[in-house]
Design a protein around this motif. Structure first.
Motif, mmCIF file in Angstrom:
data_model
loop_
_atom_site.group_PDB
_atom_site.id
_atom_site.type_symbol
_atom_site.label_atom_id
_atom_site.label_comp_id
_atom_site.label_asym_id
_atom_site.label_seq_id
_atom_site.Cartn_x
_atom_site.Cartn_y
_atom_site.Cartn_z
ATOM 1 N N TYR A 164 7.783 -7.040 -8.534
ATOM 2 C CA TYR A 164 7.190 -5.906 -8.817
ATOM 3 C C TYR A 164 8.442 -6.211 -10.567
ATOM 4 O O TYR A 164 9.561 -6.336 -9.342
ATOM 5 N N THR B 118 10.948 -0.213 -9.312
ATOM 6 C CA THR B 118 10.893 0.479 -8.812
ATOM 7 C C THR B 118 11.445 2.030 -9.672
ATOM 8 O O THR B 118 12.896 2.248 -9.392
ATOM 9 N N CYS C 46 4.750 -0.046 -9.783
ATOM 10 C CA CYS C 46 5.639 -0.329 -8.374
ATOM 11 C C CYS C 46 5.589 0.103 -7.140
ATOM 12 O O CYS C 46 5.284 -0.525 -6.594
ATOM 13 N N THR C 47 5.400 1.295 -7.316
ATOM 14 C CA THR C 47 5.465 2.759 -6.097
ATOM 15 C C THR C 47 3.914 2.184 -5.575
ATOM 16 O O THR C 47 4.024 2.403 -3.988
ATOM 17 N N SER D 206 3.543 -1.005 -3.307
ATOM 18 C CA SER D 206 4.508 -0.822 -2.478
ATOM 19 C C SER D 206 3.893 -0.432 -1.516
ATOM 20 O O SER D 206 3.518 -0.746 -0.410
ATOM 21 N N ARG E 151 1.574 -1.424 2.223
ATOM 22 C CA ARG E 151 2.456 -0.691 3.377
ATOM 23 C C ARG E 151 0.946 -0.147 3.781
ATOM 24 O O ARG E 151 0.605 -0.381 5.672
ATOM 25 N N GLY F 52 7.959 -7.754 -0.624
ATOM 26 C CA GLY F 52 8.061 -7.294 -2.100
ATOM 27 C C GLY F 52 9.544 -8.160 -2.907
ATOM 28 O O GLY F 52 10.474 -8.201 -1.832
ATOM 29 N N GLN G 55 16.975 -0.738 -4.106
ATOM 30 C CA GLN G 55 16.144 -1.402 -3.605
ATOM 31 C C GLN G 55 15.824 -0.167 -2.045
ATOM 32 O O GLN G 55 14.808 0.073 -1.273
ATOM 33 N N LEU H 20 8.390 2.141 3.987
ATOM 34 C CA LEU H 20 7.980 0.746 4.184
ATOM 35 C C LEU H 20 8.773 -0.190 5.342
ATOM 36 O O LEU H 20 9.597 -0.235 6.016
ATOM 37 N N LEU I 189 12.096 -5.650 1.561
ATOM 38 C CA LEU I 189 11.898 -5.530 -0.022
ATOM 39 C C LEU I 189 13.529 -6.721 -0.199
ATOM 40 O O LEU I 189 14.383 -6.595 0.290
#
Length: 191
Positions: A56, A59, A79-80, A83, A87, A102, A111, A120, A124
């Motif tokens: 991605y 964020t 991006c959120t 993600s 999740r 991610g 991140q 999450l 990441l």
């Protein structure tokens, strides 16, 4: 005006397939050590079984405006939601013994904010030095106004690998929140 990051605005431009990922199926994930939000290092090339890597751009953070023109860049926004979709589908992905990661070019410290804020359950990975991007020749774009993080960003791309070999690529990914469903559909069909 600061936009909420968990929702996509209407009328976002839809990214078009420019064939920038056509070379990826069949490639090996490179042996590159990448720092993670769980304070360890991950080498995707050494992992076995199913591995899902959703790449991605970056964020956003609450209270901080996105770069000017961000919503005008096809595929940049979301991006959120992407993600959060991974999740929300994490337990289903675990049913396939798939490891989920991610990946962005943002530094790990940056991140960690999103990983903690939206809880999450997976790591990441930071490709701040572009080691993985360059090894795989991933599609990128540049935002010069990003002074606090890397200005080279990865276009939204999802890789599904098994035993270190890329088996499927989702590119361009749109809408971002549907990406986890695409991954699950692929894993179901490959089982």
């Amino acid at each position: 005006m600061v936009h909420p990051y968990e929702k996509l605005p209407d009328n976002l431009p839809i990214p078009q397939d420019d064939n920038a990922c056509d070379h990826l199926p069949g490639m090996a994930l490179p042996n590159k050590d990448l720092p993670s939000t769980q304070d360890d290092v991950v080498n995707l090339g050494k992992l076995r079984g199913w591995v899902v890597v959703y790449c991605y751009p970056m964020t956003g953070q609450p209270g901080i405006e996105l770069p000017e023109g961000w919503d005008d860049i096809p595929g940049a926004r979301g991006c959120t939601p992407q993600s959060c979709a991974f999740r929300d589908h994490y337990s289903e992905l675990q049913d396939f013994n798939a490891e989920v990661f991610g990946l962005s070019t943002q530094p790990t410290a940056y991140q960690k904010e999103i990983a903690q804020r939206v809880h999450l359950p997976f790591r990441l990975l930071s490709d701040q030095n572009l080691k993985l991007c360059q090894a795989l020749n991933l599609p990128t774009f540049t935002i010069d106004s990003l002074m606090h993080i890397n200005s080279t960003l990865i276009k939204r791309t999802t890789l599904i690998a098994k035993d270190g070999i890329i088996r499927a690529v989702h590119y361009p990914v749109f809408p971002p929140h549907a990406d986890a469903d695409w991954v699950l559909d692929y894993l179901k069909s490959a089982s």
